[in-house]
Design an enzyme around this catalytic site. Sequence first.
Site, PDB file in Angstrom:
ATOM      1  N   LEU A 180       0.836  -1.097  -0.216  1.00 48.24           N
ATOM      2  CA  LEU A 180      -0.020  -0.045   0.030  1.00 48.24           C
ATOM      3  C   LEU A 180       0.943   1.343   0.203  1.00 48.24           C
ATOM      4  O   LEU A 180       0.436   2.328  -0.449  1.00 48.24           O
ATOM      5  CB  LEU A 180      -0.763   0.039   1.267  1.00 48.24           C
ATOM      6  CG  LEU A 180      -1.989  -1.013   1.246  1.00 48.24           C
ATOM      7  CD1 LEU A 180      -2.802  -0.887   2.739  1.00 48.24           C
ATOM      8  CD2 LEU A 180      -3.008  -0.726   0.224  1.00 48.24           C
ATOM      9  N   ALA A 233       8.885   6.868   6.229  1.00 49.37           N
ATOM     10  CA  ALA A 233      10.079   6.895   6.939  1.00 49.37           C
ATOM     11  C   ALA A 233      10.187   5.838   7.847  1.00 49.37           C
ATOM     12  O   ALA A 233      11.184   5.242   8.079  1.00 49.37           O
ATOM     13  CB  ALA A 233      10.149   8.132   7.707  1.00 49.37           C
ATOM     14  N   GLY A 269       9.221   2.132   7.794  1.00 52.61           N
ATOM     15  CA  GLY A 269       8.521   0.781   7.252  1.00 52.61           C
ATOM     16  C   GLY A 269       7.398   0.977   6.279  1.00 52.61           C
ATOM     17  O   GLY A 269       7.310   2.033   5.552  1.00 52.61           O
ATOM     18  N   VAL A 313       3.651  -0.352   4.320  1.00 50.89           N
ATOM     19  CA  VAL A 313       2.215  -0.957   4.713  1.00 50.89           C
ATOM     20  C   VAL A 313       2.026  -1.862   3.586  1.00 50.89           C
ATOM     21  O   VAL A 313       2.193  -1.439   2.434  1.00 50.89           O
ATOM     22  CB  VAL A 313       1.494   0.200   4.887  1.00 50.89           C
ATOM     23  CG1 VAL A 313       0.007  -0.403   5.316  1.00 50.89           C
ATOM     24  CG2 VAL A 313       2.059   1.032   5.952  1.00 50.89           C
ATOM     25  N   ASP A 321       1.873  14.915  12.984  1.00 54.65           N
ATOM     26  CA  ASP A 321       2.122  14.735  11.303  1.00 54.65           C
ATOM     27  C   ASP A 321       1.206  14.804  10.667  1.00 54.65           C
ATOM     28  O   ASP A 321       0.705  13.863   9.695  1.00 54.65           O
ATOM     29  CB  ASP A 321       3.215  13.608  11.087  1.00 54.65           C
ATOM     30  CG  ASP A 321       3.973  13.506   9.727  1.00 54.65           C
ATOM     31  OD1 ASP A 321       3.918  14.796   9.170  1.00 54.65           O
ATOM     32  OD2 ASP A 321       4.555  12.602   9.333  1.00 54.65           O
TER      33      ASP A 321
END
Lengths: 246, 333
Positions: free
Chosen positions: B33, B37, B39, B41, B146
């Site tokens: 997906l 920064a 990892g 998904v 964020d």
Amino acid sequence: MKKGTLKQILLITDGCSNKGEDPSAVAALAAQQGITVNVIGVLEDDRSEDPMGLQEVEDIAMSGEGVSQIVYKQSLSQTVQTVTKQAMTQTLQGVVNQELKQILGSKQSLEELPPEQRGEVMEVVEDLGETCDLEVLVLVDTSASMSNKLPTVREALIDLSVSMNARIGRNRFAIYSFPGKKKAIDKVSDWASKLDSVSSVFPKLTSGGITPTGPAIKDAMYEFGKKSLKRSFMREDEPNIEEAGY
Amino acid sequence: MNQTSKKRAIDFRRGQVVRGKWHHHHYTIISKLGHGAIGSVYLCESNGKQMALKISEKSSSVTMEVNVLKTFQKVQGNRLGPSLLDVDDWVDPSGVQYSFYVMEYLRGKQLSTYVKSHGEEWLGILMLQLLGDLESLHQQGWVFGDLKTENLIVTYPPARMRWIDVGGTTQIGRSIKEYTEFFDRGYWNMGTRKAEPSYDLFALAMVMVHFYHPKRFERGSSPKRTLLTKLNQTTQLKKYESVLKNALTGQYQTSEQMKRDLSHVLMEKQISKENYSRKDKVNKPVSSKQPVTQKRSQMPQATQNKKSVHPILESLGITLVVMVFYLFYLFLN
């Protein structure tokens, strides 16, 4: 519990050292003294520099038990603060790991814990990271090739102090440049909690091709022990009584 | 401490099965997906259900994100972020350990895609939703941190704004964990990076600015002036200008204040639209865009009929429209 002070050297450079002792060895020595060495390698955005030459960046950080990253000039700001924070977490995690080993036996480390407990431990690490005091000595390579990167470096450092001063713990920053005129390093700005004063005093460039990274790190180590540091750690707003005794 | 050196970036293939070390659940990878920064998904499937799996070589970051998701979990009935389904480690064939967690898969469109295809009036409405969510988040003592366009998706129907990356979520009073320069008030010299509600409100205002400036812009030598000038020059943002300016300059202490002002603006906007469409005798802009609900598409007609009757009735009609819109908005929430 008395909270300790984390000590870091942040080396910002763009190439290989070519003079003096091996920077990795010096970094290892610094790590022994409880000073983490982080390294940021800065690349020019337009032309491609030799990234192989920046292998050293990773080596120094690894033996200095710190964090390294190679970045293009424009993303320097964010990198400087990420690297600093990551290194803090890493150091604190190391300390917590040490404690865990003492309590739970030599085989236990954070990664060996089941995820549930790990979460609780990380909360402690995070707490420490937020509240501990931090000293960062920034060591800027000012050899000729860095010339057009220095304005960005300056901006990134001001930005770093904005980030770090949002923490609860106290911060001290000092900036040194290398190679120095007579010594390995020259002082750019003395230990202070904010870096906004840097704008006026950022170094004049040293021309010439020497990059004595090793000696620079070594000299930087000594700057942590200086009396000025102890003094500067006293609250600025409090009358400095001890000073009368000097 | 030695975590950085040996780990390689993870690259799962379709059909690969990820088995947890501790809880022994397995997940079949469907597709990637995205990655950030911290990892990557993946969309995966377990027991016939689709889920999102986030895996990273940075075990500590994963753990911190999980901690945040867990605190959200404690609030019943509140849909702050995706719900957490599993936390575990995955050991690759060479014995290196990676941490991952599995969360609810939110199927939706990126905020900007959604607004572009469904009409710009959605921007304000979705922002109202977001302000509502931020309000509950702040009340729990957290700041999103964020907040940026990429972290917002709209699930539908019914259209609902959701946030997907909680990596920057920080306890109020601490320093913001993760941010993106364009949306960060520190970058614009317009405030600290301390986690407080106004930090999120700044970012939210920037999300709206970003919608009309998808390529972003440089801050220049006097960032604050650059930003406020841009805001002033963006005609589509004119109607929101006062609200956005307040948010950008830190005038709002709570999301509730901003939400109130923004809903005022949205309702005014609808009235002027009605006037506009009436004068031009064009089709009502709202109903022509897309079929939303019965109620909504009928309203403009009602006002049009009343117009020819009596000026007092007209203003009554307008009030009515406003009320219905307000109810509609409440209903959306």
